[in-house]
Scaffold this active site. Structure first.
Site, PDB file in Angstrom:
ATOM      1  N   MET A  31       1.005  -1.280   0.118  1.00 36.88           N
ATOM      2  CA  MET A  31      -0.049  -0.021   0.035  1.00 36.88           C
ATOM      3  C   MET A  31       1.091   1.700  -0.075  1.00 36.88           C
ATOM      4  SD  MET A  31      -2.765  -0.978   1.650  1.00 36.88           S
ATOM      5  CE  MET A  31      -3.330  -0.340   4.119  1.00 36.88           C
ATOM      6  N   HIS A  38       9.233  -3.501   3.180  1.00 42.37           N
ATOM      7  CA  HIS A  38       8.423  -3.676   2.143  1.00 42.37           C
ATOM      8  C   HIS A  38      10.100  -4.080   0.384  1.00 42.37           C
ATOM      9  CE1 HIS A  38       5.594  -0.532   3.463  1.00 42.37           C
ATOM     10  NE2 HIS A  38       4.674  -1.882   2.945  1.00 42.37           N
TER      11      HIS A  38
HETATM   12  P1  AMP Z   1       1.603  -3.024   3.687  1.00 43.86           P
HETATM   13  O1  AMP Z   1       1.618  -2.309   2.585  1.00 43.86           O
HETATM   14  O2  AMP Z   1       1.527  -2.548   5.013  1.00 43.86           O
HETATM   15  O3  AMP Z   1       0.159  -3.615   3.047  1.00 43.86           O
HETATM   16  O4  AMP Z   1       2.301  -3.872   3.260  1.00 43.86           O
HETATM   17  C1  AMP Z   1       2.831  -4.746   2.173  1.00 43.86           C
HETATM   18  C2  AMP Z   1       3.738  -5.820   2.636  1.00 43.86           C
HETATM   19  O5  AMP Z   1       4.656  -5.702   3.343  1.00 43.86           O
HETATM   20  C3  AMP Z   1       3.048  -7.074   3.070  1.00 43.86           C
HETATM   21  O6  AMP Z   1       3.352  -8.057   2.773  1.00 43.86           O
HETATM   22  C4  AMP Z   1       2.904  -6.693   4.298  1.00 43.86           C
HETATM   23  O7  AMP Z   1       2.887  -7.971   5.709  1.00 43.86           O
HETATM   24  C5  AMP Z   1       4.685  -6.453   4.350  1.00 43.86           C
HETATM   25  N1  AMP Z   1       5.727  -5.592   5.229  1.00 43.86           N
HETATM   26  C6  AMP Z   1       5.444  -4.745   5.763  1.00 43.86           C
HETATM   27  N2  AMP Z   1       6.290  -4.979   7.120  1.00 43.86           N
HETATM   28  C7  AMP Z   1       6.561  -5.253   7.233  1.00 43.86           C
HETATM   29  C8  AMP Z   1       8.173  -5.886   7.181  1.00 43.86           C
HETATM   30  N3  AMP Z   1       8.367  -5.016   8.444  1.00 43.86           N
HETATM   31  N4  AMP Z   1       8.878  -6.336   7.473  1.00 43.86           N
HETATM   32  C9  AMP Z   1       8.445  -7.303   6.221  1.00 43.86           C
HETATM   33  N5  AMP Z   1       7.509  -7.299   5.774  1.00 43.86           N
HETATM   34  C10 AMP Z   1       6.816  -5.833   5.588  1.00 43.86           C
END
Ligand code: AMP
Length: 279
Positions: A31, A38
Site C-alpha cells: 500500500m 517492503h
Molecule cells: P502494506 O503496505 O502494509 O500492505 O505491506 C505490504 C507488504 O509488506 C505485506 O506483505 C506486509 O506483510 C509486508 N511488510 C510490511 N511491514 C513489514 C516488515 N516490517 N517486515 C517484512 N514485511 C513487511
C-alpha cells in the site's frame, strides 16, 4: 529506469512478452509508504525472479469507514524513487477504477483462518485483502508473490486462497524486518510521535518475553493475561488481542499442536499496531 504501469493494458504490454520468454515474474503487493520491510520483500523478489513488479495501491476494500483510509500516507514519488534505487524493474500504481472497474461485484471470503484475531476486530479486512490480492495475482500473472510475516495471518489467508482457487502463483513469506530497537517496521509507525514510538517497543518486547515464558513451561492463559497487563501499564491504551496460537490455524493451540505463533494487536492513542513472532 523503473517502468510505471497504471492500466491493465500496460501490464499486458510489459508482461506478455516476458511470459512468452518464460521469464519469472515476482509481485510484491504493497500500500506504499515504503520502508525497509517492503524493500526487503522487493530485494528477495529481485534475487529470485527475472522481473520484480511492486504494486502500490491503498485498497479501499480493506478499510472500514471508521479506519484510516483517508489519512494513510501516500508519498508516491518517494516510493517510486526508492524502488528504482534498488533496481526494481516495474511499479504498478493503479487507480481505484483500474482495480475495481465499474460493475465490479465479486468478493472473495476465505474461511476459518480469516475468522479469529484480526478477523474478529476488523471483520471486513480479509475479504478486502483476498479480493485485491486475487485480482493483482491474476492481472499480473505473477509466478511468485511476496508477503511479509509481519502480517502473519494475512500471509496464511493468502496461502489458503491461492491453494483453494488453484491460482498458479507461488506464495513466498518473508521474515519481519525490525528496527534495531525491535519495533517491527510499519507504514503506520509514521503516525507515532518520538515518545509514543518508545512506548510502542513494549509490543515486540512483550512478544519475546511471552516466548521465553512459554519455553520455561508457564501456562498459556497466565502468560497471555500477564502480557495484556504489561502492555496496558507501558503506554498502550487498548488491546485487541495478545495470544499464543496454533501457527497454521491461528486457533488456540490444541494438545497436539507443534508449531506456535504469538500474535498481538494493540492501540496507542488512535494508532493500531500489530506484531507477531514464531516460537
Ligand atoms: P502494506 O503496505 O502494509 O500492505 O505491506 C505490504 C507488504 O509488506 C505485506 O506483505 C506486509 O506483510 C509486508 N511488510 C510490511 N511491514 C513489514 C516488515 N516490517 N517486515 C517484512 N514485511 C513487511
Amino acid at each position: 529506469m523503473i517502468r510505471i504501469l497504471t492500466t491493465q493494458s500496460d501490464l499486458q504490454a510489459r508482461f506478455a512478452p516476458l511470459q512468452r520468454q518464460r521469464k519469472i515474474i515476482g509481485l510484491v503487493p504493497t500500500m506504499g509508504a515504503l520502508h525497509d520491510g517492503h524493500l526487503t520483500l522487493a530485494r528477495t523478489a529481485l534475487a529470485q525472479c527475472d522481473e520484480c513488479v511492486v504494486s502500490i495501491f491503498v485498497n479501499p476494500k480493506q478499510f472500514a469507514p471508521h479506519e484510516d483510509f483517508d489519512r494513510y500516507p501516500r508519498p508516491l514519488e518517494r516510493d517510486i524513487e526508492l524502488l528504482d534505487s534498488i533496481g526494481v524493474q516495474s511499479v504498478f500504481t493503479p487507480s481505484p477504477e483500474v482495480m475495481y472497474p465499474p460493475g465490479f461485484q465479486t468478493t472473495i471470503t476465505v474461511g476459518n483462518v480469516s475468522k479469529p484475531l484480526e478477523g474478529e476486530f476488523r471483520p471486513h479486512f480479509f475479504a478486502g485483502v483476498a479480493t485485491v490480492v486475487a485480482r493483482l495475482l491474476l492481472l499480473t500473472g505473477a509466478d511468485k508473490a511476496y508477503f511479509g510475516e509481519k502480517d502473519y495471518q494475512q500471509l496464511q489467508v493468502v496461502r489458503a486462497m491461492v491453494h483453494d482457487l488453484a491460482i498458479p502463483t507461488e506464495i513466498v513469506g518473508v521474515p519481519t524486518i525490525r528496527e534495531e530497537s525491535g519495533l517491527a517496521m510499519s507504514s503506520r509507525n509514521a503516525y507515532l510521535t518520538a515518545e509514543k514510538r518508545k512506548e510502542a517497543l513494549c509490543l515486540s518486547q512483550t512478544l519475546f518475553s511471552m516466548a521465553a515464558q512459554l519455553k520455561a513451561g508457564r501456562k498459556i492463559s497466565e502468560i497471555e493475561s500477564q502480557a495484556a497487563l504489561t502492555l496496558l501499564s507501558s503506554g498502550f491504551d487498548k488491546i485487541d488481542y495478545i495470544a499464543i496460537c496454533d501457527a497454521a490455524t491461528l486457533e488456540p493451540p490444541a494438545p497436539q499442536t507443534t508449531a506456535l505463533r504469538i500474535l498481538g494487536a494493540a492501540w496507542i492513542g488512535n494508532v493500531r499496531l500489530i506484531d507477531n513472532i514464531a516460537v
